[in-house]
Design a protein around this motif. Structure first.
Motif, PDB file in Angstrom:
ATOM      1  N   HIS A 182      -9.410 -13.297   2.943  1.00 41.92           N
ATOM      2  CA  HIS A 182     -10.312 -13.701   2.033  1.00 41.92           C
ATOM      3  C   HIS A 182      -9.648 -13.429   0.556  1.00 41.92           C
ATOM      4  O   HIS A 182      -9.860 -14.436  -0.228  1.00 41.92           O
ATOM      5  CB  HIS A 182     -11.460 -12.560   1.929  1.00 41.92           C
ATOM      6  CG  HIS A 182     -12.440 -12.835   3.095  1.00 41.92           C
ATOM      7  ND1 HIS A 182     -12.889 -11.787   3.828  1.00 41.92           N
ATOM      8  CD2 HIS A 182     -12.844 -13.691   3.841  1.00 41.92           C
ATOM      9  CE1 HIS A 182     -13.549 -12.244   4.828  1.00 41.92           C
ATOM     10  NE2 HIS A 182     -13.409 -13.375   4.783  1.00 41.92           N
ATOM     11  N   GLY A 183      -8.734 -12.528   0.403  1.00 38.48           N
ATOM     12  CA  GLY A 183      -8.054 -12.639  -0.844  1.00 38.48           C
ATOM     13  C   GLY A 183      -7.165 -13.834  -1.074  1.00 38.48           C
ATOM     14  O   GLY A 183      -6.791 -14.604  -2.080  1.00 38.48           O
ATOM     15  N   LEU A 184      -6.326 -14.336   0.175  1.00 43.83           N
ATOM     16  CA  LEU A 184      -5.517 -15.529   0.130  1.00 43.83           C
ATOM     17  C   LEU A 184      -6.134 -16.943  -0.495  1.00 43.83           C
ATOM     18  O   LEU A 184      -5.924 -17.647  -1.063  1.00 43.83           O
ATOM     19  CB  LEU A 184      -4.563 -15.641   1.375  1.00 43.83           C
ATOM     20  CG  LEU A 184      -3.575 -14.645   1.532  1.00 43.83           C
ATOM     21  CD1 LEU A 184      -2.860 -14.832   2.997  1.00 43.83           C
ATOM     22  CD2 LEU A 184      -2.467 -14.678   0.612  1.00 43.83           C
ATOM     23  N   ARG A 188      -6.534 -13.912  -5.710  1.00 50.50           N
ATOM     24  CA  ARG A 188      -5.526 -13.460  -5.942  1.00 50.50           C
ATOM     25  C   ARG A 188      -5.370 -11.726  -6.118  1.00 50.50           C
ATOM     26  O   ARG A 188      -4.656 -10.949  -5.859  1.00 50.50           O
ATOM     27  CB  ARG A 188      -4.433 -14.079  -6.992  1.00 50.50           C
ATOM     28  CG  ARG A 188      -3.140 -13.597  -6.741  1.00 50.50           C
ATOM     29  CD  ARG A 188      -2.156 -14.248  -7.888  1.00 50.50           C
ATOM     30  NE  ARG A 188      -1.671 -15.645  -7.482  1.00 50.50           N
ATOM     31  CZ  ARG A 188      -0.408 -15.701  -6.910  1.00 50.50           C
ATOM     32  NH1 ARG A 188       0.546 -14.875  -6.832  1.00 50.50           N
ATOM     33  NH2 ARG A 188      -0.080 -17.085  -6.609  1.00 50.50           N
ATOM     34  N   THR A 189      -6.440 -11.547  -7.170  1.00 48.55           N
ATOM     35  CA  THR A 189      -6.451 -10.127  -7.677  1.00 48.55           C
ATOM     36  C   THR A 189      -7.083  -9.215  -6.300  1.00 48.55           C
ATOM     37  O   THR A 189      -6.269  -8.351  -6.136  1.00 48.55           O
ATOM     38  CB  THR A 189      -7.422 -10.109  -8.724  1.00 48.55           C
ATOM     39  OG1 THR A 189      -7.198 -11.049  -9.571  1.00 48.55           O
ATOM     40  CG2 THR A 189      -7.572  -8.660  -9.447  1.00 48.55           C
ATOM     41  N   ASP A 193      -4.970  -6.077  -4.739  1.00 44.88           N
ATOM     42  CA  ASP A 193      -5.620  -4.779  -4.475  1.00 44.88           C
ATOM     43  C   ASP A 193      -5.360  -4.382  -3.167  1.00 44.88           C
ATOM     44  O   ASP A 193      -5.018  -3.108  -3.053  1.00 44.88           O
ATOM     45  CB  ASP A 193      -7.054  -4.917  -4.942  1.00 44.88           C
ATOM     46  CG  ASP A 193      -7.422  -5.118  -6.389  1.00 44.88           C
ATOM     47  OD1 ASP A 193      -6.457  -4.915  -7.005  1.00 44.88           O
ATOM     48  OD2 ASP A 193      -8.722  -5.541  -6.541  1.00 44.88           O
ATOM     49  N   LEU A 194      -5.657  -5.309  -2.212  1.00 47.40           N
ATOM     50  CA  LEU A 194      -5.403  -4.830  -0.804  1.00 47.40           C
ATOM     51  C   LEU A 194      -3.963  -4.589  -0.567  1.00 47.40           C
ATOM     52  O   LEU A 194      -3.808  -3.632   0.206  1.00 47.40           O
ATOM     53  CB  LEU A 194      -5.617  -6.047   0.209  1.00 47.40           C
ATOM     54  CG  LEU A 194      -7.351  -6.448   0.148  1.00 47.40           C
ATOM     55  CD1 LEU A 194      -7.513  -7.911   0.948  1.00 47.40           C
ATOM     56  CD2 LEU A 194      -8.262  -5.298   0.643  1.00 47.40           C
ATOM     57  N   ILE A 328      -1.703 -18.632  -3.751  1.00 47.00           N
ATOM     58  CA  ILE A 328      -2.437 -17.328  -3.292  1.00 47.00           C
ATOM     59  C   ILE A 328      -3.720 -17.434  -4.362  1.00 47.00           C
ATOM     60  O   ILE A 328      -3.596 -17.361  -5.467  1.00 47.00           O
ATOM     61  CB  ILE A 328      -1.614 -16.334  -3.663  1.00 47.00           C
ATOM     62  CG1 ILE A 328      -0.566 -16.186  -2.317  1.00 47.00           C
ATOM     63  CG2 ILE A 328      -2.375 -14.979  -3.510  1.00 47.00           C
ATOM     64  CD1 ILE A 328       0.442 -15.050  -2.625  1.00 47.00           C
ATOM     65  N   GLY A 329      -4.750 -17.569  -3.380  1.00 50.03           N
ATOM     66  CA  GLY A 329      -6.184 -17.271  -4.405  1.00 50.03           C
ATOM     67  C   GLY A 329      -6.919 -19.002  -4.276  1.00 50.03           C
ATOM     68  O   GLY A 329      -7.814 -19.073  -4.593  1.00 50.03           O
TER      69      GLY A 329
END
Lengths: 354, 354
Positions: A182-184, A188-189, A193-194, A328-329
């Motif tokens: 989900h982040g990728l 990106r933030t 965080d993960l 990323i993001g």
């Protein structure tokens, strides 16, 4: 306590199931069935009863645990059980368990007498951040994952982190792969965080963010005509690796472990066939390969993996389609990749551990 | 040539399939499958090819004819065939045949990879006036009719009376029962028109009117929450009689013959438990009993018939629910009837032929 409004249904967070009793009373269901596997009925049903003030007004339908039982034979058994119990169209099915239970329970409910209401209470991290949202139901046929299913929304979804305490570490790590994804693909933030968090102590806040991301995507494209395909990042190769492992490995990979393999391979393809930078590729590769156990994509499995990918549901006109990161993001979908490039991504993956 | 716009799809009348080729081209399907039973592939496929200018760009999936084959085993076979043919989500399934083909083909298509497009070309009178509209798909499990299915609309429907020329008289009479029902529940004038017509020479206009009636009802209530239940007039008892006959009679009743029995019994209940007049009851009884072959509801089948009715999909909370006429041309739903009254309706029916 939070609530997310999804298309036509609510997703409740950390409510101790309080709104569930209200839903049951408001809808005047004729009967209530709780569907669980023997594993979740032992570990999660006591917690369910506790949160529901010892509510007992349901019949339990039990099945054997494991992806290998997410098949049509079990569905036929459940359909017949519902009929034997005199289940009419106004009954409710509560799916209590991981993705196998919510996928198969959702499919059975969405087709029994052309559809009865169902509620999902995902009890694994994987099903909380993935299977709980989006209305996909499904079963495997001939070991092809989710070959048969429907798009049907649950009446509501309840996410309780209390259930996660029943999980082994490996299961937490499995679900964590979807959160990384989900982040990728979107944020990106959140990915960063993960990276600085510990998957053994996942916050309800992080789970909420994952569900929020997935919910935004599926609400915009419920039937996976376009945008929703970005959720398949890591899954084109990941699903093939998972299927292969389920058949051939004595200790098969979990879903998340297979998706971790897929995300690294597809990060390579994102760099090779899309605009992902070398730095981002290195970032993803280093993070995921450190977090997840070492694995080797065997040379003699390559042909079969490509065959599995040929039957991927995202394909059109015989062309294997990928969802690839541009950075990323951010993720693109409907990316065409040649078999040669796919094989190169396997080689890239294997070099990590050589 | 006419076209009816239903919710989200078109129903084409007597177009010689001309718009079908346009749909296929416009949607850019990856593959086209024609699903037929051995019977319709012999009798109707040549007509299909002729109307389609010898179009050959499809794979044929054949099944055995008959309601007894509308089951999950055949579905599994078709799902696997689609997979073997490399069918992706962008393929199209054309269901060419009677209700068994459109029901089962629709179910297979609506669940394969969570749903592919399908087009219905009903070739029997029964499927043209009934199965073609409304989006119900289904299969039988354990001899329980349509126990499993979905509500999924076809991409479009094509009605061509040319196909009816392939039908034996008994099949025409079977479909005619549904047309009579449409008159009884919604339109007394149409019912009277049918009474003065010959079922062996049904006009395209009459078929159009039946489809129009059904379309109006299902558009208002697609998921059978209320109004749509009126289409079940004659079917609560009729389905039970049909199921019993399929298991026990050496020459089982056709669907329409069973519904004819059901319509007479439920006309009695409409008079007994609703406001249908004695004159209307006599009118319905005389007309249907003259048109359809004599039948006897055996005393020793009564118990089993009631059991079959218990699993009727319209029931709620264990109560058998009926749709009953208030007068010819008007129908109420959710009518409660006692077992005693149902048994009396059987006795009424048997007296006709004594």
């Amino acid at each position: 306590m939070k609530k997310l409004e999804s298309a036509g249904h609510s997703i409740y967070f950390e409510t101790e199931l309080a709104p569930l009793m209200k839903v049951i009373e408001a809808e005047k269901y004729s009967k209530i069935f709780v569907f669980a596997d023997t594993h979740t009925s032992e570990l999660c049903l006591p917690l369910f009863r506790e949160m529901m003030d010892d509510f007992n007004g349901f019949d339990l339908i039990e099945t054997d645990p494991g992806e290998e039982n997410k098949n049509i034979d079990f569905c036929i058994g459940i359909w017949k059980t519902l009929l034997d119990f005199g289940a009419d169209r106004k009954c409710l099915m509560v799916n209590l368990g991981g993705g196998v239970i919510t996928d198969m329970g959702g499919f059975v409910a969405s087709t029994y007498k052309r559809g009865i209401d169902f509620i999902n209470i995902p009890t694994t991290l994987l099903s909380q951040v993935d299977a709980s949202v989006g209305g996909k139901t499904g079963i495997d046929v001939d070991n092809v994952k989710n070959m048969v299913g429907t798009f049907t929304l649950p009446q509501s979804v309840f996410i309780e982190t209390k259930f996660l305490k029943t999980l082994p570490q490996r299961e937490l790590l499995s679900g964590f792969a979807e959160m990384i994804k989900h982040g990728l693909i979107v944020d990106r933030t959140y990915y960063n965080d993960l990276k600085s968090s510990n998957y053994l102590q996942i916050s309800a806040q992080a789970i909420y963010r994952s569900v929020e991301i997935k919910n935004e995507v599926v609400t915009e494209d419920p039937h996976e005509k376009g945008l929703r395909k970005i959720l398949n990042y890591g899954h084109t190769i990941g699903h093939a690796v998972e299927t292969y492992s389920l058949i051939n490995d004595t200790q098969p990979l979990t879903h998340g472990e297979a998706i971790a393999v897929g995300m690294i391979c597809e990060a390579f393809l994102s760099s090779n066939n899309n605009t992902l930078s070398a730095d981002d590729l290195k970032d993803i590769t280093d993070y995921i390969s450190t977090l997840y156990p070492a694995y080797r994509i065997k040379e003699d499995s390559f042909k079969q993996l490509l065959e599995f990918m040929q039957s991927d549901k995202k394909n059109e006109n015989g062309q294997i389609m990928f969802s690839l990161l541009s950075t990323i993001g951010k993720c693109d979908y409907n990316c065409r990749v040649s078999e040669k490039d796919i094989l190169e991504s396997f080689a890239y993956f294997n070099r990590i551990y050589s």
